[in-house]
Design a protein around this motif. Sequence first.
Motif, PDB file in Angstrom:
ATOM      1  N   GLN B   1       0.837  -1.183   0.000  1.00 33.00           N
ATOM      2  CA  GLN B   1       0.000   0.000   0.000  1.00 33.00           C
ATOM      3  C   GLN B   1       0.885   1.250   0.000  1.00 33.00           C
ATOM      4  N   VAL B   2       0.332   2.312  -0.546  1.00 36.59           N
ATOM      5  CA  VAL B   2       1.061   3.575  -0.627  1.00 36.59           C
ATOM      6  C   VAL B   2       1.261   4.156   0.771  1.00 36.59           C
ATOM      7  N   GLN B   3       2.513   4.513   1.075  1.00 35.24           N
ATOM      8  CA  GLN B   3       2.811   5.136   2.365  1.00 35.24           C
ATOM      9  C   GLN B   3       3.815   6.256   2.181  1.00 35.24           C
ATOM     10  N   LEU B   4       3.612   7.331   2.926  1.00 34.18           N
ATOM     11  CA  LEU B   4       4.582   8.415   3.028  1.00 34.18           C
ATOM     12  C   LEU B   4       4.814   8.623   4.518  1.00 34.18           C
ATOM     13  N   VAL B   5       6.035   8.354   4.965  1.00 34.05           N
ATOM     14  CA  VAL B   5       6.355   8.425   6.387  1.00 34.05           C
ATOM     15  C   VAL B   5       7.371   9.538   6.607  1.00 34.05           C
ATOM     16  N   GLN B   6       6.969  10.518   7.399  1.00 32.78           N
ATOM     17  CA  GLN B   6       7.801  11.699   7.613  1.00 32.78           C
ATOM     18  C   GLN B   6       8.638  11.569   8.876  1.00 32.78           C
ATOM     19  N   SER B   7       9.689  12.363   8.927  1.00 31.54           N
ATOM     20  CA  SER B   7      10.564  12.400  10.101  1.00 31.54           C
ATOM     21  C   SER B   7       9.866  13.114  11.256  1.00 31.54           C
ATOM     22  N   GLY B   8      10.469  13.022  12.411  1.00 36.20           N
ATOM     23  CA  GLY B   8       9.832  13.517  13.629  1.00 36.20           C
ATOM     24  C   GLY B   8       9.909  15.020  13.828  1.00 36.20           C
ATOM     25  N   ALA B   9       9.244  15.455  14.877  1.00 36.04           N
ATOM     26  CA  ALA B   9       9.157  16.871  15.196  1.00 36.04           C
ATOM     27  C   ALA B   9      10.536  17.495  15.428  1.00 36.04           C
ATOM     28  N   GLU B  10      10.633  18.776  15.103  1.00 35.54           N
ATOM     29  CA  GLU B  10      11.893  19.514  15.227  1.00 35.54           C
ATOM     30  C   GLU B  10      11.642  20.816  15.974  1.00 35.54           C
ATOM     31  N   VAL B  11      12.631  21.215  16.764  1.00 34.62           N
ATOM     32  CA  VAL B  11      12.616  22.529  17.403  1.00 34.62           C
ATOM     33  C   VAL B  11      13.895  23.242  16.971  1.00 34.62           C
ATOM     34  N   LYS B  12      13.741  24.408  16.384  1.00 33.08           N
ATOM     35  CA  LYS B  12      14.879  25.154  15.850  1.00 33.08           C
ATOM     36  C   LYS B  12      14.861  26.599  16.343  1.00 33.08           C
ATOM     37  N   SER B  21      12.305  14.832   6.214  1.00 31.56           N
ATOM     38  CA  SER B  21      12.315  13.745   5.240  1.00 31.56           C
ATOM     39  C   SER B  21      10.937  13.127   5.063  1.00 31.56           C
ATOM     40  N   CYS B  22      10.754  12.502   3.922  1.00 32.96           N
ATOM     41  CA  CYS B  22       9.486  11.868   3.572  1.00 32.96           C
ATOM     42  C   CYS B  22       9.847  10.568   2.840  1.00 32.96           C
ATOM     43  N   LYS B  23       9.764   9.462   3.567  1.00 25.44           N
ATOM     44  CA  LYS B  23      10.139   8.168   2.973  1.00 25.44           C
ATOM     45  C   LYS B  23       8.898   7.521   2.366  1.00 25.44           C
ATOM     46  N   THR B  24       8.990   7.188   1.096  1.00 28.51           N
ATOM     47  CA  THR B  24       7.826   6.653   0.383  1.00 28.51           C
ATOM     48  C   THR B  24       7.960   5.161   0.127  1.00 28.51           C
ATOM     49  N   SER B  25       6.831   4.512  -0.042  1.00 29.68           N
ATOM     50  CA  SER B  25       6.812   3.094  -0.393  1.00 29.68           C
ATOM     51  C   SER B  25       5.461   2.754  -1.008  1.00 29.68           C
ATOM     52  N   GLY B  26       5.422   1.617  -1.688  1.00 30.88           N
ATOM     53  CA  GLY B  26       4.168   1.143  -2.254  1.00 30.88           C
ATOM     54  C   GLY B  26       3.853   1.652  -3.643  1.00 30.88           C
TER      55      GLY B  26
END
Lengths: 111, 121
Positions: B1-12, B21-26
């Motif tokens: 199945q199509v997935q887009l998994v993003q990286s975690g929260a950031e404080v700058k 980042s956005c890691k895709t699959s499927g």
Amino acid sequence: QSVLTQPPSVSAAPGQKVTISCSGSSSNIGNNYVSWYQQLPGTAPKLLIYEDNKRPSGIPDRFSGSKSGTSATLGITGLQTGDEADYYCGTWDSSLSGGNVFGTGTKVTVL
Amino acid sequence: QVQLVQSGAEVKKPGASVKVSCKTSGFIFTAYYIHWVRQAPGQGLEWMGTIYPSGGSTIYAQKFQDRVTMTKDTSTSTVYMELSSLRSEDTAMYYCARGRGGYMEQYFDYWGQETLVTVSS
């Protein structure tokens, strides 16, 4: 500042119908396809309508889209409590600044 | 199945950069545009730009033209969005989304789960 204007809010009782307008210009809605997105609280947007009036697989036919000139409309019939969300229209804008654009968003409240 | 998994929260801190980042699959990574959309607290959706992983061509919204860079890593089917010279107004949820349709007829059929970026001194 969005180039696509939507009413801030609409409301209706369960089972009723609501329509949400999205007003643009010839550089966006007038010459490009419109899509619609539903954003439930705390979640990512979800595609409801694409290419003006097509529904992705799994989207019930209670949701419909139409377009006339430089305006588009999303209709929701048989309103349910689960439809309470923010709704956004989107399209491509061909003006100098260009790019994809979204509407200002409409909050649907089920009374 | 199509997935887009993003990286975690950031404080700058103001003036710093952030890379999400956005890691895709499927799906075939090089066959679809990947877009970035952000949403400030209590505000609407704002399109930032897009990258076509086949070749890496990009289109940025004029507002972000001089501060955003979108790149891709085909070996991991991952897309990156880097925003520089951060200011408090950049505090927002950032989403990646897969684009469908023609070049100027893109709509977004799958979305990542969001990455919260907070800019604060």
